[in-house]
Design a protein around this motif. Structure first.
Motif, mmCIF file in Angstrom:
data_model
loop_
_atom_site.group_PDB
_atom_site.id
_atom_site.type_symbol
_atom_site.label_atom_id
_atom_site.label_comp_id
_atom_site.label_asym_id
_atom_site.label_seq_id
_atom_site.Cartn_x
_atom_site.Cartn_y
_atom_site.Cartn_z
ATOM 1 N N THR A 162 19.855 -35.009 -15.549
ATOM 2 C CA THR A 162 19.539 -35.291 -17.033
ATOM 3 C C THR A 162 19.951 -36.686 -17.028
ATOM 4 O O THR A 162 20.964 -37.192 -16.722
ATOM 5 C CB THR A 162 20.668 -34.217 -17.528
ATOM 6 O OG1 THR A 162 20.158 -32.988 -17.721
ATOM 7 C CG2 THR A 162 20.448 -34.797 -19.389
ATOM 8 N N GLN A 163 19.132 -37.357 -17.945
ATOM 9 C CA GLN A 163 19.439 -38.704 -18.335
ATOM 10 C C GLN A 163 20.265 -38.738 -19.618
ATOM 11 O O GLN A 163 19.775 -38.000 -20.457
ATOM 12 C CB GLN A 163 18.029 -39.533 -18.529
ATOM 13 C CG GLN A 163 17.153 -39.616 -17.390
ATOM 14 C CD GLN A 163 17.889 -40.470 -16.329
ATOM 15 O OE1 GLN A 163 18.531 -41.367 -16.398
ATOM 16 N NE2 GLN A 163 17.857 -40.012 -14.873
ATOM 17 N N THR A 193 21.839 -35.492 -24.248
ATOM 18 C CA THR A 193 20.823 -34.455 -23.728
ATOM 19 C C THR A 193 20.874 -33.058 -23.425
ATOM 20 O O THR A 193 20.134 -32.231 -23.239
ATOM 21 C CB THR A 193 20.302 -35.229 -22.449
ATOM 22 O OG1 THR A 193 21.231 -35.243 -21.540
ATOM 23 C CG2 THR A 193 19.779 -36.752 -22.602
#
Length: 186
Positions: A130-131, A45
């Motif tokens: 953030t994933q 990501t």
């Protein structure tokens, strides 16, 4: 956050060039393979890379080609940032020596490296909400110090060091401390 840190030699991360040797081309191909493996659907990501400020990197190129594009950020300090941090002169006058085969320069870690590593880690930690995985590419001497900050905050760390089979740096402070200990025990 899961942080994947890839140890690199800086010439390895740049886009392929006509003058690259076969061995360097093979290493760059392997870097591409490693990055592509990590770019599975939605896995990466964000990418943070200590790279040239004037030349394009393989990771940047691959991030731009993804759909959706993966955010890529160069975390190399500019000359102005190094001057403002008071580390510019020390980094330009870093001690070093030739290796035993006279092939490579072995650089010494200096206290100013910690300033840069804090800078790198600050950028990485800004993505902690953030994933997915965060990919980090830094020079080999910076891997463990950079990993320590996110690790201390409970983030998982994975280190890939296959691309740097030869250590081209030394921690002179650690060497000096070891010599002191050995001198005290004699």
């Amino acid at each position: 956050m899961n942080v994947i840190i890839i140890a690199i030699d800086h010439y390895l991360q740049l886009l392929e060039a006509d003058e690259d040797s076969e061995a360097l081309r093979a290493s760059k191909t392997r870097l591409r393979e490693i990055l592509e493996e990590r770019f599975g659907p939605g896995q990466i990501t964000a990418i943070f890379e200590e790279s040239s400020l004037t030349k394009k990197s393989i990771a940047d190129q691959l991030a731009r080609r993804r759909d959706p594009r993966v955010p890529w950020q160069n975390i190399c300090m500019t000359v102005e940032e190094r001057r403002a941090a008071g580390i510019y002169e020390a980094l330009n006058n870093r001690p070093g020596r030739r290796d035993d085969n006279m092939e490579y320069t072995i650089q010494a870690r200096i206290p100013e490296d910690e300033v840069r590593e804090d800078y790198f880690a600050d950028h990485i930690l800004a993505a902690e909400k953030t994933q997915g995985d965060v990919l980090v590419l830094v020079g080999d001497m910076h891997v463990e110090p950079v990993a320590n900050r996110p690790r201390a905050k409970g983030h998982t760390i994975e280190i890939l060091s296959e691309l740097v089979p030869i250590r081209r740096w030394e921690d002179r402070g650690a060497i000096e401390r070891q010599l002191e200990v050995e001198g005290q025990s004699s």
